[in-house]
Write a protein that holds these residues in place. Structure first.
Motif, short mmCIF file in Angstrom:
data_model
loop_
_atom_site.label_atom_id
_atom_site.label_comp_id
_atom_site.label_asym_id
_atom_site.label_seq_id
_atom_site.Cartn_x
_atom_site.Cartn_y
_atom_site.Cartn_z
N ASN A 1 0.86 -1.18 0.00
CA ASN A 1 0.00 0.00 0.00
C ASN A 1 0.89 1.23 0.00
N VAL A 2 0.60 2.15 -0.92
CA VAL A 2 1.37 3.39 -1.00
C VAL A 2 0.39 4.55 -0.89
N LYS A 3 0.57 5.38 0.12
CA LYS A 3 -0.42 6.38 0.49
C LYS A 3 -0.86 7.29 -0.65
N ILE A 4 0.07 7.62 -1.56
CA ILE A 4 -0.26 8.58 -2.62
C ILE A 4 -0.63 7.92 -3.95
N LYS A 5 -0.69 6.59 -3.98
CA LYS A 5 -0.95 5.90 -5.26
C LYS A 5 -2.31 6.27 -5.83
N GLY A 6 -3.36 6.28 -5.01
CA GLY A 6 -4.70 6.58 -5.50
C GLY A 6 -4.81 7.96 -6.12
N SER A 7 -4.25 8.95 -5.44
CA SER A 7 -4.30 10.32 -5.96
C SER A 7 -3.43 10.46 -7.20
N THR A 8 -2.29 9.75 -7.23
CA THR A 8 -1.43 9.75 -8.41
C THR A 8 -2.18 9.18 -9.61
N SER A 9 -2.86 8.05 -9.42
CA SER A 9 -3.61 7.42 -10.51
C SER A 9 -4.71 8.33 -11.02
N ALA A 10 -5.43 8.97 -10.11
CA ALA A 10 -6.53 9.86 -10.52
C ALA A 10 -6.01 11.05 -11.33
N GLN A 11 -4.90 11.64 -10.89
CA GLN A 11 -4.34 12.80 -11.60
C GLN A 11 -3.86 12.42 -13.00
N ILE A 12 -3.14 11.29 -13.09
CA ILE A 12 -2.62 10.86 -14.38
C ILE A 12 -3.76 10.48 -15.32
N ALA A 13 -4.74 9.74 -14.80
CA ALA A 13 -5.88 9.32 -15.63
C ALA A 13 -6.65 10.52 -16.16
N ALA A 14 -6.94 11.49 -15.30
CA ALA A 14 -7.67 12.68 -15.73
C ALA A 14 -6.89 13.45 -16.79
N HIS A 15 -5.59 13.59 -16.56
CA HIS A 15 -4.76 14.35 -17.50
C HIS A 15 -4.69 13.68 -18.86
N LEU A 16 -4.48 12.36 -18.88
CA LEU A 16 -4.36 11.65 -20.16
C LEU A 16 -5.70 11.56 -20.88
N TYR A 17 -6.79 11.47 -20.13
CA TYR A 17 -8.12 11.55 -20.75
C TYR A 17 -8.26 12.88 -21.50
N LYS A 18 -7.83 13.96 -20.85
CA LYS A 18 -7.95 15.29 -21.46
C LYS A 18 -7.04 15.42 -22.68
N VAL A 19 -5.84 14.85 -22.60
CA VAL A 19 -4.91 14.89 -23.74
C VAL A 19 -5.54 14.19 -24.94
N LEU A 20 -6.04 12.98 -24.74
CA LEU A 20 -6.63 12.22 -25.84
C LEU A 20 -7.88 12.90 -26.39
N SER A 21 -8.68 13.46 -25.50
CA SER A 21 -9.89 14.16 -25.94
C SER A 21 -9.55 15.37 -26.81
N SER A 22 -8.42 16.02 -26.51
CA SER A 22 -8.01 17.19 -27.28
C SER A 22 -7.64 16.83 -28.72
N TYR A 23 -7.38 15.53 -28.95
CA TYR A 23 -7.11 15.03 -30.30
C TYR A 23 -8.36 14.37 -30.91
N HIS A 24 -9.51 14.73 -30.35
CA HIS A 24 -10.81 14.27 -30.88
C HIS A 24 -11.00 12.75 -30.76
N LEU A 25 -10.44 12.18 -29.71
CA LEU A 25 -10.69 10.77 -29.42
C LEU A 25 -11.74 10.72 -28.31
N PRO A 26 -12.90 10.13 -28.56
CA PRO A 26 -13.98 10.11 -27.56
C PRO A 26 -13.57 9.33 -26.30
#
Length: 221
Positions: free
Chosen positions: A40-65
């Motif tokens: 268990n790593v205390k910051i893993k959940g928040s790290t995953s959420a930040q990276i997932a949200a950011h990469l979702y936004k990156v892909l969406s900016s290239y018109h990928l649903p």
């Protein structure tokens, strides 16, 4: 209490009061490829959420649903309700001795008891997707790879591969319905042996918190 739709060690998917939205919560657990919690790593959940949200936004900016709506809290995302295909994709980037990269895309069929790499014809034969849908999923997977290779390269990282699950969004379009985190992407430092993958974190668990912090600072900024 919200109804739990999925729990796989790394994340929990819950229903919300809005029938069109789901709540995705990331855990702090380190889970190996067999589904066993190794730490268990205390910051893993928040790290995953930040990276997932950011990469979702990156892909969406290239018109990928994508199914992403917003980041609700440090460990939680709000996502659109979607109908997932009963298979996911694994894309692997293979580098030869001269540094040339080739990509291999596989389709993995999922049922209650097992997962199996299958040919496209098998998915068509069993009526699990239409030819048009499989063509779109393949196109989006390869498009993602091009976008992400460039994204990580500009940050001094190499993308070795990723796992992606597509489905039908509420607007009837095919879209990315899985999150890109260090649990679903294989990423390494281009100038060292450091890997930002779950397996590497487990084998270096005493340094995992520091590695996650470095990953966030490198990927997000």
């Amino acid at each position: 209490m919200n109804n739990k739709l999925l729990e796989d060690g790394n994340r929990i998917l819950l229903e919300t009061d809005n029938e069109d939205e789901l709540l995705l919560q990331f855990t702090d657990d380190l889970v190996d490829s067999r589904g066993h919690v190794k730490g268990n790593v205390k910051i893993k959940g928040s790290t995953s959420a930040q990276i997932a949200a950011h990469l979702y936004k990156v892909l969406s900016s290239y018109h990928l649903p994508v199914r992403f709506k917003n980041q609700k809290s440090s460990k939680d995302l709000t996502v659109k309700r979607a109908t997932l295909f009963p298979f996911y994709n694994v894309l692997t980037n293979i580098e030869d001795e001269d540094g040339a990269m080739t990509s291999k895309l596989e389709f993995v069929l999922v049922d209650e008891k097992s997962e199996e790499v299958v040919e496209l014809n098998a998915l068509l034969k069993d009526g699990l997707a239409t030819q048009a849908q499989l063509t779109e999923v393949r196109r989006y997977s390869l498009k993602m790879n091009v976008i992400l290779i460039d994204f990580f390269q500009r940050r001094g990282l190499k993308l070795l591969g990723f796992k992606a699950h597509f489905g039908i969004l509420p607007n009837e379009k095919i879209g990315l319905c899985s999150e890109l985190t260090l649990d679903s992407c294989d990423v390494k430092d281009a100038n060292s042996r450091t890997k930002y993958t779950t397996a590497y974190m487990i084998s270096h668990i005493d340094d995992a918190a520091e590695l996650y912090e470095k990953a966030v600072s490198t990927i997000l900024y």
